[in-house]
Design an enzyme around this catalytic site. Sequence first.
Site, PDB file in Angstrom:
ATOM      1  N   GLU A  36      36.812  26.269  22.471  1.00  0.00           N
ATOM      2  CA  GLU A  36      36.523  26.080  24.115  1.00  0.00           C
ATOM      3  C   GLU A  36      35.056  26.264  24.129  1.00  0.00           C
ATOM      4  O   GLU A  36      34.438  26.879  23.549  1.00  0.00           O
ATOM      5  CB  GLU A  36      37.218  27.416  24.790  1.00  0.00           C
ATOM      6  N   ASP A  81      45.344  23.088  14.854  1.00  0.00           N
ATOM      7  CA  ASP A  81      45.529  24.303  15.634  1.00  0.00           C
ATOM      8  C   ASP A  81      46.961  24.486  15.855  1.00  0.00           C
ATOM      9  O   ASP A  81      47.720  23.451  15.692  1.00  0.00           O
ATOM     10  CB  ASP A  81      44.551  24.153  17.181  1.00  0.00           C
ATOM     11  N   ASP A 121      37.114  19.487  28.954  1.00  0.00           N
ATOM     12  CA  ASP A 121      36.190  20.640  28.750  1.00  0.00           C
ATOM     13  C   ASP A 121      35.076  20.445  27.813  1.00  0.00           C
ATOM     14  O   ASP A 121      34.436  21.361  27.507  1.00  0.00           O
ATOM     15  CB  ASP A 121      36.535  22.104  29.119  1.00  0.00           C
ATOM     16  N   HIS A 171      35.998  20.235  24.526  1.00  0.00           N
ATOM     17  CA  HIS A 171      36.623  21.006  23.475  1.00  0.00           C
ATOM     18  C   HIS A 171      36.852  20.130  22.136  1.00  0.00           C
ATOM     19  O   HIS A 171      37.399  19.080  22.276  1.00  0.00           O
ATOM     20  CB  HIS A 171      37.636  22.279  23.402  1.00  0.00           C
TER      21      HIS A 171
HETATM   22  P1  PGA Z   1      45.186  15.239  24.927  1.00  0.00           P
HETATM   23  O1  PGA Z   1      44.168  16.537  24.459  1.00  0.00           O
HETATM   24  O2  PGA Z   1      45.074  14.556  23.654  1.00  0.00           O
HETATM   25  O3  PGA Z   1      46.539  15.726  25.207  1.00  0.00           O
HETATM   26  O4  PGA Z   1      44.221  14.801  26.025  1.00  0.00           O
HETATM   27  C1  PGA Z   1      43.135  16.552  23.444  1.00  0.00           C
HETATM   28  C2  PGA Z   1      42.596  17.718  23.267  1.00  0.00           C
HETATM   29  O5  PGA Z   1      42.925  18.701  24.217  1.00  0.00           O
HETATM   30  O6  PGA Z   1      41.888  18.137  22.359  1.00  0.00           O
END
Ligand code: PGA
Length: 258
Positions: free
Chosen positions: A143, A67, A136, A138
Amino acid sequence: MEIIVKDTVEEMSQTAARVVARTLNSKPNAVLGLATGSTPLGLYQELVRMHREGGLNFSQVTTFNLDEYAGLTQKHPQSYHYFMHENLFKHINIAKQNIFIPSGTTDNYEAFCAWYEQRIVECGGIDLQILGIGSDGHIAFNEPSSSLGSRTRIKTLAKQTIDDNARFFDSPREVPVYAITMGVGTILEARRIVLLAHGKHKAEAVARAIEGPVTSMITASALQLHRDVMFIVDRDAASSLDNLDYYEWIQDKMVDAP
Ligand code: PGA
């Protein structure tokens, strides 16, 4: 699903790096799916170390990132282009033309997304996909309520994700509201998937992904449908799992499996 619980984040990263190294050793021109965020940082550091000290070879490897924020240029310090360059690509012998990251600045997102999907197929599909997980639930920027069949597209970020990622920006208002992301359906086509998570703040999402029902409200739960998925988590991220003893029993016994 294989669920591997490690005592520390360092061990989590080293275990994941060994999976990547094994993939490259058996298929030097493997296609890797890569993630950004704080979770895979230790993995990338370990891969850089293996490249420098052990000659881990990326010269034929192709990568596709999950992404990118919409609206951030490649040079923006919070863009995922910048993150990947700084934390991995500039330290290893990967060919520039083999690096693919969604564009945050294309003037035609729809066409770009279709091209990105097609490029993955033309390169033979993703052999090993690395994932983090959002608080959350994801995967990538899929999302809650993202279709489990979704493909690469523009996605509106959840308030929770914007709040989580605000720590990287000067203020929450600077966090982009939109991102371009591989879909859940795109991710599920990878031949092998490794999801990493560490920290207490991920425990609930990890438990719901592994032990909850398959639901678009926790897009990581779609991984239950994949035939070759490995969760590598530290003890904090594993702390809400109901069946932790069971997973550890299996891990213990797997060493001597016929
Ligand atoms: P993070 O994010 O590694 O910064 O915790 C993970 C994600 O949102 O997939």
